[in-house]
Design a protein around this motif. Structure first.
Motif, PDB file in Angstrom:
ATOM      1  N   GLY A   1       0.779  -1.234   0.000  1.00  0.00           N
ATOM      2  CA  GLY A   1       0.000   0.000   0.000  1.00  0.00           C
ATOM      3  C   GLY A   1       0.807   1.277   0.000  1.00  0.00           C
ATOM      4  O   GLY A   1       0.343   2.293   0.507  1.00  0.00           O
ATOM      5  N   ALA A   2       2.007   1.256  -0.601  1.00  0.00           N
ATOM      6  CA  ALA A   2       2.839   2.471  -0.671  1.00  0.00           C
ATOM      7  C   ALA A   2       3.247   2.708  -2.115  1.00  0.00           C
ATOM      8  O   ALA A   2       4.363   2.375  -2.518  1.00  0.00           O
ATOM      9  N   PRO A   3       2.376   3.310  -2.923  1.00  0.00           N
ATOM     10  CA  PRO A   3       2.660   3.429  -4.359  1.00  0.00           C
ATOM     11  C   PRO A   3       3.704   4.473  -4.730  1.00  0.00           C
ATOM     12  O   PRO A   3       4.513   4.258  -5.638  1.00  0.00           O
ATOM     13  N   THR A   4       3.727   5.617  -4.024  1.00  0.00           N
ATOM     14  CA  THR A   4       4.509   6.744  -4.532  1.00  0.00           C
ATOM     15  C   THR A   4       6.012   6.593  -4.343  1.00  0.00           C
ATOM     16  O   THR A   4       6.777   7.258  -5.027  1.00  0.00           O
ATOM     17  N   GLY A   5       6.459   5.753  -3.457  1.00  0.00           N
ATOM     18  CA  GLY A   5       7.900   5.563  -3.284  1.00  0.00           C
ATOM     19  C   GLY A   5       8.476   4.493  -4.177  1.00  0.00           C
ATOM     20  O   GLY A   5       9.695   4.298  -4.224  1.00  0.00           O
TER      21      GLY A   5
ATOM     22  N   TRP B   1      -4.591  -4.673  -5.035  1.00  0.00           N
ATOM     23  CA  TRP B   1      -6.021  -4.953  -4.843  1.00  0.00           C
ATOM     24  C   TRP B   1      -6.892  -3.704  -4.959  1.00  0.00           C
ATOM     25  O   TRP B   1      -8.105  -3.787  -5.076  1.00  0.00           O
ATOM     26  N   ASP B   2      -6.271  -2.500  -4.906  1.00  0.00           N
ATOM     27  CA  ASP B   2      -7.022  -1.242  -4.963  1.00  0.00           C
ATOM     28  C   ASP B   2      -6.392  -0.388  -6.055  1.00  0.00           C
ATOM     29  O   ASP B   2      -5.229   0.009  -5.943  1.00  0.00           O
ATOM     30  N   ASN B   3      -7.148  -0.099  -7.099  1.00  0.00           N
ATOM     31  CA  ASN B   3      -6.553   0.511  -8.290  1.00  0.00           C
ATOM     32  C   ASN B   3      -7.306   1.737  -8.782  1.00  0.00           C
ATOM     33  O   ASN B   3      -7.443   1.961  -9.981  1.00  0.00           O
TER      34      ASN B   3
ATOM     35  N   PHE C   1      -5.488   4.155 -10.799  1.00  0.00           N
ATOM     36  CA  PHE C   1      -4.231   4.454 -10.102  1.00  0.00           C
ATOM     37  C   PHE C   1      -3.875   3.247  -9.245  1.00  0.00           C
ATOM     38  O   PHE C   1      -4.699   2.792  -8.447  1.00  0.00           O
ATOM     39  N   MET C   2      -2.670   2.716  -9.404  1.00  0.00           N
ATOM     40  CA  MET C   2      -2.264   1.541  -8.632  1.00  0.00           C
ATOM     41  C   MET C   2      -1.957   1.975  -7.202  1.00  0.00           C
ATOM     42  O   MET C   2      -0.823   2.263  -6.837  1.00  0.00           O
ATOM     43  N   ASN C   3      -2.995   1.991  -6.382  1.00  0.00           N
ATOM     44  CA  ASN C   3      -2.926   2.555  -5.045  1.00  0.00           C
ATOM     45  C   ASN C   3      -2.397   1.585  -3.998  1.00  0.00           C
ATOM     46  O   ASN C   3      -1.949   2.018  -2.936  1.00  0.00           O
ATOM     47  N   ALA C   4      -2.450   0.289  -4.265  1.00  0.00           N
ATOM     48  CA  ALA C   4      -2.135  -0.681  -3.209  1.00  0.00           C
ATOM     49  C   ALA C   4      -1.173  -1.769  -3.674  1.00  0.00           C
ATOM     50  O   ALA C   4      -1.464  -2.965  -3.574  1.00  0.00           O
ATOM     51  N   PRO C   5       0.006  -1.385  -4.194  1.00  0.00           N
ATOM     52  CA  PRO C   5       0.942  -2.408  -4.678  1.00  0.00           C
ATOM     53  C   PRO C   5       1.527  -3.251  -3.556  1.00  0.00           C
ATOM     54  O   PRO C   5       1.730  -2.763  -2.442  1.00  0.00           O
ATOM     55  N   ILE C   6       1.774  -4.518  -3.876  1.00  0.00           N
ATOM     56  CA  ILE C   6       2.531  -5.399  -2.984  1.00  0.00           C
ATOM     57  C   ILE C   6       3.957  -5.419  -3.525  1.00  0.00           C
ATOM     58  O   ILE C   6       4.216  -5.972  -4.596  1.00  0.00           O
TER      59      ILE C   6
ATOM     60  N   ASP D   1      -3.905  -2.025 -16.685  1.00  0.00           N
ATOM     61  CA  ASP D   1      -2.771  -1.346 -17.329  1.00  0.00           C
ATOM     62  C   ASP D   1      -2.813   0.159 -17.099  1.00  0.00           C
ATOM     63  O   ASP D   1      -1.784   0.795 -16.862  1.00  0.00           O
ATOM     64  N   ASP D   2      -4.021   0.746 -17.172  1.00  0.00           N
ATOM     65  CA  ASP D   2      -4.140   2.197 -16.992  1.00  0.00           C
ATOM     66  C   ASP D   2      -3.742   2.627 -15.580  1.00  0.00           C
ATOM     67  O   ASP D   2      -3.224   3.735 -15.385  1.00  0.00           O
ATOM     68  N   ALA D   3      -3.998   1.763 -14.594  1.00  0.00           N
ATOM     69  CA  ALA D   3      -3.628   2.088 -13.212  1.00  0.00           C
ATOM     70  C   ALA D   3      -2.115   2.148 -13.060  1.00  0.00           C
ATOM     71  O   ALA D   3      -1.578   3.022 -12.369  1.00  0.00           O
ATOM     72  N   VAL D   4      -1.413   1.229 -13.724  1.00  0.00           N
ATOM     73  CA  VAL D   4       0.055   1.220 -13.675  1.00  0.00           C
ATOM     74  C   VAL D   4       0.611   2.426 -14.421  1.00  0.00           C
ATOM     75  O   VAL D   4       1.513   3.125 -13.941  1.00  0.00           O
ATOM     76  N   LYS D   5       0.050   2.697 -15.595  1.00  0.00           N
ATOM     77  CA  LYS D   5       0.527   3.831 -16.398  1.00  0.00           C
ATOM     78  C   LYS D   5       0.338   5.155 -15.658  1.00  0.00           C
ATOM     79  O   LYS D   5       1.197   6.042 -15.727  1.00  0.00           O
ATOM     80  N   ASN D   6      -0.779   5.301 -14.946  1.00  0.00           N
ATOM     81  CA  ASN D   6      -1.018   6.550 -14.230  1.00  0.00           C
ATOM     82  C   ASN D   6      -0.067   6.718 -13.053  1.00  0.00           C
ATOM     83  O   ASN D   6       0.321   7.847 -12.717  1.00  0.00           O
ATOM     84  N   LEU D   7       0.310   5.622 -12.406  1.00  0.00           N
ATOM     85  CA  LEU D   7       1.302   5.721 -11.340  1.00  0.00           C
ATOM     86  C   LEU D   7       2.634   6.215 -11.901  1.00  0.00           C
ATOM     87  O   LEU D   7       3.286   7.091 -11.312  1.00  0.00           O
TER      88      LEU D   7
END
Length: 324
Positions: free
Chosen positions: A82-86, A103-105, A205-210, A280-286
């Motif tokens: 859950g830490a996308p921006t870093g 799980w949250d995009n 937006f990929m908000n909750a990456p593992i 894919d759009d969630a990853v691209k927006n991140l």
């Protein structure tokens, strides 16, 4: 003689019982201070999904994404949830962090304002509170404003302030700012405090990456696979079992307000991606948003930071949807 025989039988039974219990592997997982984006970790611990996979998971709350990834790189934690921006900035430091699923995009915020607005463009000339430069709210505000045709520098005033949503809301109450972004789960609380809430259009937006280090994935793949499976099972449980989800949800929200808890569950239920495959759009927006911190980040390819092979091995189907 009977006592000795009984002792032997008891020892054999005890030995069998001990051997039948799987050894518990320990994993330390970094989660946000307000861990909405890592909520399946809390559910998996509460409902025993990690224990079922032979894992003992220790969630460690960390207040900022840079600190989260420093801990991951140093080995103080094994997983960041859950830490996308870093994520992308860590690659500029030479770290090889990969995302195993999300799980949250969707963008997880709503606009909270002192005056009623019907469109984001009405923020022109206003003072907008935001976290420090490079934080998740800061990045998202840049994109939302520009998508609305507003220049974040020329058309309004962005005031940076520390802390999370609560600190920005406090500034809103004092009249120091006119608007800010707040966690979507706080919408009922904001309305009860007399503020107005403006929802933007759903933005991928990929908000909750593992996230894990690629070296850890290579050396501990079986352990990582167990973690991802338990995480996916917990996410599916959130979607399918409201009653069982409410206890860890209420604990996370630290509230006894049923309206707030019900709203939060409906939000998570509606937005949860139980397959863990990020669109894919969630990853691209991140990647796009990260480029506001450093233009070099915009050139990083999705394949470099996303590795969904664990999900493929688990037999998860990319387009499979859990009925809601």
């Amino acid at each position: 003689m009977k006592f000795a025989l009984a002792s032997v039988v008891f020892a054999l039974i005890l030995g069998f019982a001990v051997r039948s219990v799987p050894a518990q592997e320990k994993i330390r997982v970094a989660i946000p201070l307000f861990p909405t984006a890592a909520f399946p970790v809390l559910v998996a611990n509460d409902r025993g999904f990690f224990q079922k996979e032979g894992l003992t998971v220790e969630p460690i709350r960390i207040n900022s994404a840079p600190t989260t990834y420093q801990a991951l790189i140093s080995g103080d934690v094994h997983v960041a949830a859950g830490a996308p921006t870093g994520l992308l900035p860590s690659h500029l430091q030479g770290a090889d962090i990969v995302v195993l699923g999300s799980w949250d995009n969707l963008v997880p915020y709503v606009w909270v304002t002192r005056e009623k607005l019907s469109d984001i463009r009405e923020l022109r000339g206003k003072k907008v509170g935001v976290n420090r430069a490079g934080s998740k709210p800061w990045l998202i505000i840049q994109v939302l404003l520009q998508d609305a045709g507003l220049d974040p520098v020329k058309d309004l005033t962005l005031l940076q302030m520390g802390g999370g949503s609560q600190e920005r809301v406090s500034a809103l109450m004092r009249g120091g700012i006119d608007a800010t972004l707040a966690d979507a789960l706080l919408e009922p609380i904001m309305k009860k405090r007399g503020f107005f809430v403006l929802r933007g259009k759903p933005t991928p937006f990929m908000n909750a990456p593992i996230g894990v280090k690629r070296s850890y994935l290579a050396s501990q793949r079986s352990t990582v696979k167990k973690f991802v499976k338990a995480f996916a099972d917990a996410t599916r449980f959130i979607v399918e079992n409201r009653e069982g989800t409410m206890r860890p949800l209420i604990q996370m929200l630290n509230t006894d307000d049923t309206e707030v808890a019900d709203f939060a569950y409906q939000y998570l239920h509606a937005n949860a991606e139980a397959t863990l495959y990020p669109p894919d759009d969630a990853v691209k927006n991140l990647i796009r948003m990260s480029a506001y911190v450093d233009r070099k980040l915009g050139a990083i390819s999705a394949n470099r930071v996303v590795d969904l092979s664990i999900l493929d091995e688990l037999g998860t189907k990319r387009n499979q949807r859990v009925p809601k």
